[in-house]
Design a protein around this motif. Sequence first.
Motif, short mmCIF file in Angstrom:
data_model
loop_
_atom_site.label_atom_id
_atom_site.label_comp_id
_atom_site.label_asym_id
_atom_site.label_seq_id
_atom_site.Cartn_x
_atom_site.Cartn_y
_atom_site.Cartn_z
N VAL A 14 1.97 -69.69 72.83
CA VAL A 14 1.45 -68.36 72.58
C VAL A 14 2.50 -67.57 71.81
O VAL A 14 3.67 -67.53 72.19
CB VAL A 14 1.13 -67.64 73.91
N THR A 15 2.08 -66.93 70.70
CA THR A 15 3.06 -66.15 69.93
C THR A 15 2.80 -64.66 70.03
O THR A 15 3.71 -63.86 69.83
CB THR A 15 3.04 -66.56 68.44
N GLY A 16 1.59 -64.27 70.32
CA GLY A 16 1.33 -62.84 70.42
C GLY A 16 0.02 -62.55 71.13
O GLY A 16 -0.90 -63.38 71.16
N ILE A 27 -4.94 -61.14 81.05
CA ILE A 27 -4.47 -62.36 80.41
C ILE A 27 -3.04 -62.70 80.87
O ILE A 27 -2.71 -63.87 81.03
CB ILE A 27 -4.59 -62.26 78.86
N THR A 28 -2.23 -61.66 81.13
CA THR A 28 -0.90 -61.98 81.65
C THR A 28 -0.99 -62.43 83.10
O THR A 28 -0.24 -63.30 83.53
CB THR A 28 0.09 -60.80 81.55
N LEU B 209 5.40 -48.72 82.31
CA LEU B 209 5.51 -49.53 81.09
C LEU B 209 4.18 -50.22 80.77
O LEU B 209 3.81 -50.40 79.63
CB LEU B 209 6.59 -50.60 81.27
N GLU B 210 3.45 -50.61 81.83
CA GLU B 210 2.19 -51.32 81.63
C GLU B 210 1.04 -50.38 81.31
O GLU B 210 -0.10 -50.81 81.16
CB GLU B 210 1.84 -52.14 82.89
N GLY B 239 4.94 -52.87 76.13
CA GLY B 239 5.56 -52.77 77.43
C GLY B 239 4.87 -53.67 78.44
O GLY B 239 5.51 -54.34 79.25
N ALA B 240 3.53 -53.67 78.38
CA ALA B 240 2.76 -54.47 79.33
C ALA B 240 3.04 -55.96 79.14
O ALA B 240 3.23 -56.70 80.11
CB ALA B 240 1.27 -54.19 79.15
N ILE B 241 3.08 -56.39 77.88
CA ILE B 241 3.32 -57.82 77.61
C ILE B 241 4.73 -58.21 78.05
O ILE B 241 4.92 -59.23 78.72
CB ILE B 241 3.10 -58.13 76.12
#
Lengths: 75, 671
Positions: A14-16, A27-28, B209-210, B239-241
Amino acid sequence: MKLKELKENSEAVVTGLDGDPRFIGRITSIGLTPGSSLSVIKNDRNRPVLIYARDTMIALNRKECEGIEVSEVRA
Amino acid sequence: MSAATIALLGQPNSGKSTLFNALTGLHQHVGNWPGKTVEKKEGTFTHNGKSYSIADLPGSYSMSANSDEEVITRDFIASGKADVVCILADSSQLERSLFMLADFAGMDVPCFLILNMADVAKDQGKYINVSAIEKKLGIPVALISANDKNSYEKFYDVFERAVKEKTKLNVSALEKEYESLNGYDEIKSSLEDNTIEGYSPMWLTVKTLENDKVITAKLREKLSNEDFNRISRYSDTKGAIAAGESKFRWIDDILKDAVNVTKTRATLGKLDRIYTHRFWGKPAVVLTVILGLVGSFIPALPVMGLGSLVDALKVAVSEMLAGAGYPDFINQILCNVILQSMSFVIKMLGFVFGVTLVFGLLEEVGVMARISYVFDNTMSKLGLQGKSVMPFLVSFGCTMGGAAGSRVIDNWGQKVLTVALTWAVPCGATWAIIPMLSSIFFGSAAPVVIIAILLVMILHMWITAKVFGRNLVKSEDKFGMIMELPPYHKPKWGALFRYVFGRTKDTFFRVTKVVLLVCGIFWLLSYSGSDSYDSTLLYKLGIAIEPFTKLLGMPWQLFIAFVASSVGKEGAIGVISALYSGTSYAQGFNEAMSGGAVAANLNELLLANVSRPEALAFIFAITFNMPCIVALAATYQEIHSVKWTAKIAAYYTLSALLIGFIAYHVGLLIW
C-alpha cells in the motif's frame, strides 16, 4: 496504480490512502496502512476484491478500494 | 450485588458473543441503550461464589466515532461503569485484530486481553508466546478457545487477576510511536489529565489527529478558542493515516518475538473456492440457505408437533366442558381463543427456533461472511449488505424466520430496511393459497398471475427500499463491504443452544400476548350466541363498510378475509369459506386459524359471488399484506422500535390495498 487493477495472485504494497474520515478509519482498522503488504486472492468483476493482508482474508467493495493506491512487488 | 462489572470489547468475529453466551447462559437480558436503537446485552455469572455483571459492548471495528455503536462503546468505558474491560482478539488473525487494543490504549480503565480462537491459530501452525505479550503489555493475557469448555479456567484466572490488581495497559511504547507524529506534542501540551473525564491526554491527542468529530466538538467546548484553533489544524486525513501506522508499528513490535509461524500463509480452502467462484458462488450460497431452511425444520418439527397436540386437545376439552355443563361462551373462550392461540403460537415458534439455530450456526461457523461477499454487489443496489440476501430467501418460507435471521446484520438502519423488505416476499402460507385461488378464477392463466406477483414483488422491494431507505440508511452507512472473511470455526453448541432457547422464550412471551389479543377481538366480533350469522358484529360491520371496500375492488367478505390475512394468511381461505357459506362465523374463524375448514363447494361459492377483477384485487392485496401477526411481533423483537414496527405495518396494509386497487382496475380493463 489502484488496488483493483491488480491481477490475481499478485503481491503489492500500500502506498497511499485517500477518502473521508469514515473510510480512513475503517480501512486502517482492518489493517491497510501505507507500507503494509498484501496479496490478491481473487479479483472478479462485479465482486469485491479478495485480498490477504496482516494475517487476514479481506473482502473490499470495488468502489471502496478506489482510494487505495498500491505498487506491485515483483516476486 | 455483583462483585465487579466486566465489559467485553472486541471486533466482529472475535468470538465476543460466544464468550458472552457461554459465561452468562440464560442469565442475560437484551434491551436498548438509552435513547438509541442499538441493542444492549447484559448478563450475570458467578465464579468462586462471587457474582459478576457483564456487558457485551456493541462496538464494531475501532473506538472511533463512525457509528452510534462505537460512540456508545467508548462512552460506556470512559464513564467508569465497568470495573474491568475484557479486550478480545482473534489469535488466528492477531496482527489485525489487536487494533482494538491499540485504539483502546489510553482509556483509563483496568483491562485484560483474551486471545481467542487458539484452536484455529494452532491449526495454522502459529505458536503464540503469551507471557512475552503479557510482559510487554503489563496486563493479564490468556490464550483460549471460547468454544472449548476447558479454556474457561484460563479466562477466569486472568479475569480475577485483573479485577484484584486493577491492571492497566502499559502504553509507553505506543506513546513513543505517537510522539513522532506531526503536531502530537503541540496538541498534547494543551490538554490536561481531566480535560475530558475517562480519556487520557494521549488518547484525546490521537483522536484529534484522526479528526474525530465527537471528540473535537467536545474539545471546542473545553478549550479556549485560541488553543482549539491551534490544535485543530492538525486534524486531517494525513493525521489519521499516520496514527493508524503508529498503532500497527506498536502491534508489530509486540508480536515480533511472540509469534512463531511454521506454515506459510493461508490460501483459499475447498469450500471457499466454490463460494468465491465467479459462476458457482451465487448458486452455492442460495443452495446453502435453502439447505439451512430445510435443515431448520428438523429441530422445528417436534415443537410444531407439540402445537398440533394442543390443537387436538381442543376437541377433548370442549367436550369435557360441555359435558360438565359450562356455558357455551366459556367453552368457546377457552377452546377457540386460548387453546387455539397457543396452538398457533407454538407451531410458529418451532420455526423461529429452527431458523435461529441454523442461521446462528452459519454465522458462528463463518459461512455468513461468505454469503455477504457473494451478494455484496447485488444488495448494495438496495442500500443493503450482502448478508441481507439470507433473510430474503428465508422469507419465501416464513417471514418470521426472515425477521429473526436479520439479526446477523450489524447496522441498525440496514437491519430495519432488510426486515421491511422481507415483508414483501410472499411466504410459504401465501404460496399455499395463491395458486389455488388463481386456478379457481383464471384456470390455465394462473401461472401468469404467479409471474405477475413475482414481478410486483421485485418492484415493491425496489420502491420500498427507496421509501424507507432515505431515513434508515444514512449516506455515510451506504458504503460497500470492507470486512474480513474469518477462518471457519467450530461452533460452541452449548452456548448456541442456550442462546437460541433464550431467544425463543423471549419470542414466545411477546407473540403470545399479541396473538391472544387479536384472536380475542376476532372471536368477539364473530360471536353471535346462536347459529345465525346476521346478528354478529362482524356481519353488521361488513355491511356498513361495503361501500368503501367496493371502491378498493373487494366485496366486504373479501375485505374481512383480507383483514384476517394479517393475522395469518392460512386463515384467509377459511374465512372466505365461512363468510360465503353462511355457517357459524365464530367456528369459521376458529377453524380458519388452524388452516382447515374449506367448504366443499368453495369453487362454486366463489365463482358465483366474486367477479374476476375482484378476485385479482383480493389475490394481490393478501399477497402483499402484512405477513402475519407473529411476523409483526418478531419484527418488533429484532428492531426494538415501536415507531418503526408500526410504520412498516401501516405501510404494508395501505400499500396492499393500493396494489389490490390497481389490480382491480387492470382486471376491469381485461374482462
